[in-house]
Every structure is written in structure tokens, then in C-alpha cells.
Write an enzyme that holds these catalytic residues in place. Structure first.
Site, PDB file in Angstrom:
ATOM      1  N   LYS A   1       1.937   2.342  -9.012  1.00  0.00           N
ATOM      2  CA  LYS A   1       1.106   3.537  -8.759  1.00  0.00           C
ATOM      3  C   LYS A   1       1.900   4.585  -8.014  1.00  0.00           C
ATOM      4  O   LYS A   1       2.905   4.290  -7.347  1.00  0.00           O
ATOM      5  CB  LYS A   1      -0.157   3.184  -7.974  1.00  0.00           C
ATOM      6  CG  LYS A   1       0.077   2.589  -6.572  1.00  0.00           C
ATOM      7  CD  LYS A   1       0.246   3.601  -5.448  1.00  0.00           C
ATOM      8  CE  LYS A   1       0.642   2.946  -4.136  1.00  0.00           C
ATOM      9  NZ  LYS A   1       1.217   3.796  -3.137  1.00  0.00           N
TER      10      LYS A   1
ATOM     11  N   ASP B   1      -4.338  -1.564  -1.141  1.00  0.00           N
ATOM     12  CA  ASP B   1      -4.019  -1.024  -2.468  1.00  0.00           C
ATOM     13  C   ASP B   1      -4.298  -2.015  -3.606  1.00  0.00           C
ATOM     14  O   ASP B   1      -4.163  -1.657  -4.777  1.00  0.00           O
ATOM     15  CB  ASP B   1      -2.538  -0.634  -2.549  1.00  0.00           C
ATOM     16  CG  ASP B   1      -2.199   0.579  -1.684  1.00  0.00           C
ATOM     17  OD1 ASP B   1      -3.130   1.192  -1.133  1.00  0.00           O
ATOM     18  OD2 ASP B   1      -1.004   0.901  -1.585  1.00  0.00           O
TER      19      ASP B   1
HETATM   20  O1  C5P Z   1      -3.736  -2.946   3.750  1.00  0.00           O
HETATM   21  P1  C5P Z   1      -2.282  -3.243   3.851  1.00  0.00           P
HETATM   22  O2  C5P Z   1      -2.007  -4.614   4.402  1.00  0.00           O
HETATM   23  O3  C5P Z   1      -1.525  -2.992   2.606  1.00  0.00           O
HETATM   24  O4  C5P Z   1      -1.707  -2.206   4.917  1.00  0.00           O
HETATM   25  C1  C5P Z   1      -0.420  -2.339   5.460  1.00  0.00           C
HETATM   26  C2  C5P Z   1      -0.342  -1.536   6.748  1.00  0.00           C
HETATM   27  O5  C5P Z   1      -0.467  -0.145   6.467  1.00  0.00           O
HETATM   28  C3  C5P Z   1      -1.463  -1.827   7.732  1.00  0.00           C
HETATM   29  O6  C5P Z   1      -1.123  -2.893   8.579  1.00  0.00           O
HETATM   30  C4  C5P Z   1      -1.569  -0.523   8.502  1.00  0.00           C
HETATM   31  O7  C5P Z   1      -0.576  -0.443   9.493  1.00  0.00           O
HETATM   32  C5  C5P Z   1      -1.223   0.529   7.452  1.00  0.00           C
HETATM   33  N1  C5P Z   1      -2.423   1.137   6.843  1.00  0.00           N
HETATM   34  C6  C5P Z   1      -3.168   2.040   7.579  1.00  0.00           C
HETATM   35  N2  C5P Z   1      -4.278   2.620   7.024  1.00  0.00           N
HETATM   36  C7  C5P Z   1      -4.631   2.344   5.745  1.00  0.00           C
HETATM   37  C8  C5P Z   1      -3.880   1.431   4.963  1.00  0.00           C
HETATM   38  C9  C5P Z   1      -2.771   0.844   5.546  1.00  0.00           C
HETATM   39  O8  C5P Z   1      -2.851   2.322   8.739  1.00  0.00           O
HETATM   40  N3  C5P Z   1      -5.712   2.935   5.226  1.00  0.00           N
END
Ligand code: C5P
Length: 300
Positions: A11, A138
Site C-alpha cells: 500500500k 494496517d
Molecule cells: O499498529 P502497529 O503495531 O502497526 O503500529 C506500530 C507503531 O506505530 C505503534 O506502536 C505506534 O507507535 C505507531 N502508531 C501510532 N498511531 C497509529 C498507528 C501506529 O502512533 N495510528
């Protein structure tokens, strides 16, 4: 069924607006996802235990222990079904690792769809989307594909209509960037300026450009609130963006948390030419043409 193969797209975020930091450590987003034709394949085979292996250009950079998001996805699905299932997962990797193109999320989504089929669970997309949201912000979009807006952490999705195909080039950089570190850098830069962080809003002009299939209009509206943070951590990416712009890209931005850079081209021929030019640029490990939107995780 003894083996299932699922194809899952990468993406790019055509709008990534990042709201204030929440108490749970995440940020509320307006995140316009667009699935593009660079695909990983996830194969799930019958097995007693749960294993994962990775083949392809990026294989040596992907963990094959419990840190692997695909194996976490298979385990979460088995838990949801309330049974002990096994699977031998093989990931054929084409999406750059830690590149801001949702490669890990794609593999998790692929494992969910593949194991749902392998184990004959027959769970509907909505159930898989719920499991996906717990695996990463994601992952639900990697299941859905197409073009969609994500709110909340990015996991609450609504599909968006697009008119025709858009043609892209993705410049792949050496090394990766940690998504968490890029968000943290974004917070640090914002704290330095002390300005209020506005609530993220969907860009109506961008939506109209997507609906109309209007590449020049879309190129002018591409926006990523994480770009400044990514460029602060990787200043070399600014030269890559400039190189693409110099060669007629209609828009150029860091893809998600980077370090991959996305360039919107006028048509497929322009994308091919731009990819050839960028692949010779010193700052790029590779440059790959692709188009979008394409469907989400699908059984082959
Ligand atoms: O959700 P995911 O584990 O992929 O996110 C990785 C990191 O990205 C999270 O630990 C956070 O620090 C950051 N993040 C965020 N806000 C979001 C998505 C991700 O701060 N909406």
C-alpha cells in the site's frame, strides 16, 4: 485442502493526517490507503506444528520466530476458532521490509486468509478484519485492498470510489525505518514547535481527484504528516523525492513511515521511464513501477 496460496498487495498512503498523541500511545488518523500491484504471496500448508519461512529478495530481513506477524496472525485465528491448528507458512517476499508499504501487515493478512481456507473455517471478512485490527493498525486494509479511508488508529475502514487506474513508481531505499520511531519523531518535532495539533480531516479535493481518476489533481494533493519526521531521520530521502520531481512526477511523497518513496506518474509508459531513471539514482536500491487500486488479500 493441503495447500493454499494467497496474494496480498503493498500500500501507499495518499493522505496520512496524524492527530494528537492518544493516551494508549497511538494517534488518531485520517489515513487514505491505496493498494498497489507489488505483491507478497503467503502459502499455508497442512502441518502438525506452526512454522514460517521466507523466500525472496528481502528474506534475510524478516524474522522467522514469534516476532513474525504472519505466524502471530495464524495463532490468533486458531485461538479465535478455539482449536489447536498447525500450518507451515511460506512467505514469498516482494514488498520491501520496514519500507512503509505495509509488507508485514500484508503477510499477516495473507496468513489469515490462507489459514481460514486451509482449516475450512469459513469465517467472513468482517471477522477476519476484527482479528486483523489486533495484529496491527494496517492489517485490516491489507485484507480489504482497493482504496479506503481509515480512521481511529487507521483500522476503521470505509471503501472509497476511484475512477480508473493510477500509475506509480516506488523507490526502495537501503535500510528500513521503524514505524514507532517515525511517529515518536513526529511527536518530538511537534513538541518543539509547540503548535496545537489539529484534528485530522479528510481532504475533499483529494477524494474528488480519486473519484475522477485525475492523476494531476491527485498528485497535487498527496500529503503525509509523517514525511517531515521520516526526512529528519533519513535526510537522504529528500534527494530521491527531488530526483523524481525533476523527471516529471505529478506528485512525490514518502510512503507511510518510509523510507520507500512513492511517485505518481501520468501513465504506464511514464511510470516505466521514471522507474528506469530512479533505479540509476545513487540513493535508490531499486525503483519499481506499479498501479493501483488492486484487490486485497485473495486466494489464488
Ligand atoms: O499498529 P502497529 O503495531 O502497526 O503500529 C506500530 C507503531 O506505530 C505503534 O506502536 C505506534 O507507535 C505507531 N502508531 C501510532 N498511531 C497509529 C498507528 C501506529 O502512533 N495510528
Amino acid at each position: 485442502m493441503s495447500s493454499v496460496t494467497v496474494r496480498v498487495p503493498a500500500k501507499v498512503n495518499v493522505q496520512l493526517s496524524v492527530g494528537p498523541l492518544r493516551e494508549d500511545g497511538y494517534h488518531d488518523l485520517v489515513n487514505v490507503f491505496h493498494a498497489v500491484s507489488i505483491f507478497d504471496e503467503v502459502v499455508a500448508k497442512e502441518s502438525e506444528g506452526m512454522t514460517v519461512s521466507v523466500v525472496g529478495e528481502w528474506a534475510d530481513q524478516v524474522p522467522v520466530d514469534d516476532g513474525n506477524l504472519a505466524i502471530q496472525a495464524a495463532r490468533a485465528l486458531a485461538k479465535h476458532a478455539g482449536r489447536t491448528y498447525g500450518a507451515e507458512l511460506v512467505i514469498h517476499k516482494a514488498i520491501p521490509v520496514a519500507g512503509g508499504m505495509a509488507g508485514g501487515s500484508a503477510d499477516a493478512a495473507g496468513a489469515l486468509v490462507a489459514c481460514n481456507e486451509l482449516w475450512g473455517l469459513g469465517l467472513p471478512l468482517e471477522d477476519l478484519m476484527e482479528i486483523a485490527a489486533d495484529l496491527g493498525s494496517d492489517v485490516p486494509f491489507s485484507l480489504l485492498g482497493g482504496t479506503a479511508v481509515g480512521t481511529g488508529r487507521g483500522e476503521q475502514l470505509s471503501r472509497l470510489a476511484t475512477g480508473g487506474l493510477f500509475h506509480w513508481v516506488f523507490a526502495v531505499a537501503e535500510g528500513g525505518l521503524s514505524t514507532a520511531k517515525v511517529y515518536a519523531e513526529c511527536d518530538r518535532l511537534r513538541a518543539e514547535t509547540g503548535a496545537d495539533v489539529p484534528w485530522p480531516e479528510l481532504d475533499e479535493a483529494l477524494l474528488a481527484a480519486l473519484r475522477a481518476g485525475d492523476a494531476p489533481a491527485l498528485g497535487a494533493r498527496l500529503a503525509n504528516d509523517l514525511q517531515l519526521a521520516a526526512l529528519t531521520l533519513r535526510p537522504d530521502l529528500a534527494d530521491t523525492l527531488d530526483e523524481g520531481r525533476r523527471h516529471g512526477a505529478l506528485g512525490a511523497l514518502v510512503s507511510g513511515s518510509g523510507p520507500s518513496c512513492a511517485f505518481l506518474a501520468g501513465d504506464a509508459d511514464h511510470a516505466r521511464d521514471l522507474a528506469t531513471t530512479l533505479s540509476q539514482f545513487a540513493g535508490c536500491r531499486a525503483a519499481v513501477p506499479a498501479h493501483g487500486p488492486v484487490p486485497g488479500a485473495a486466494v489464488l
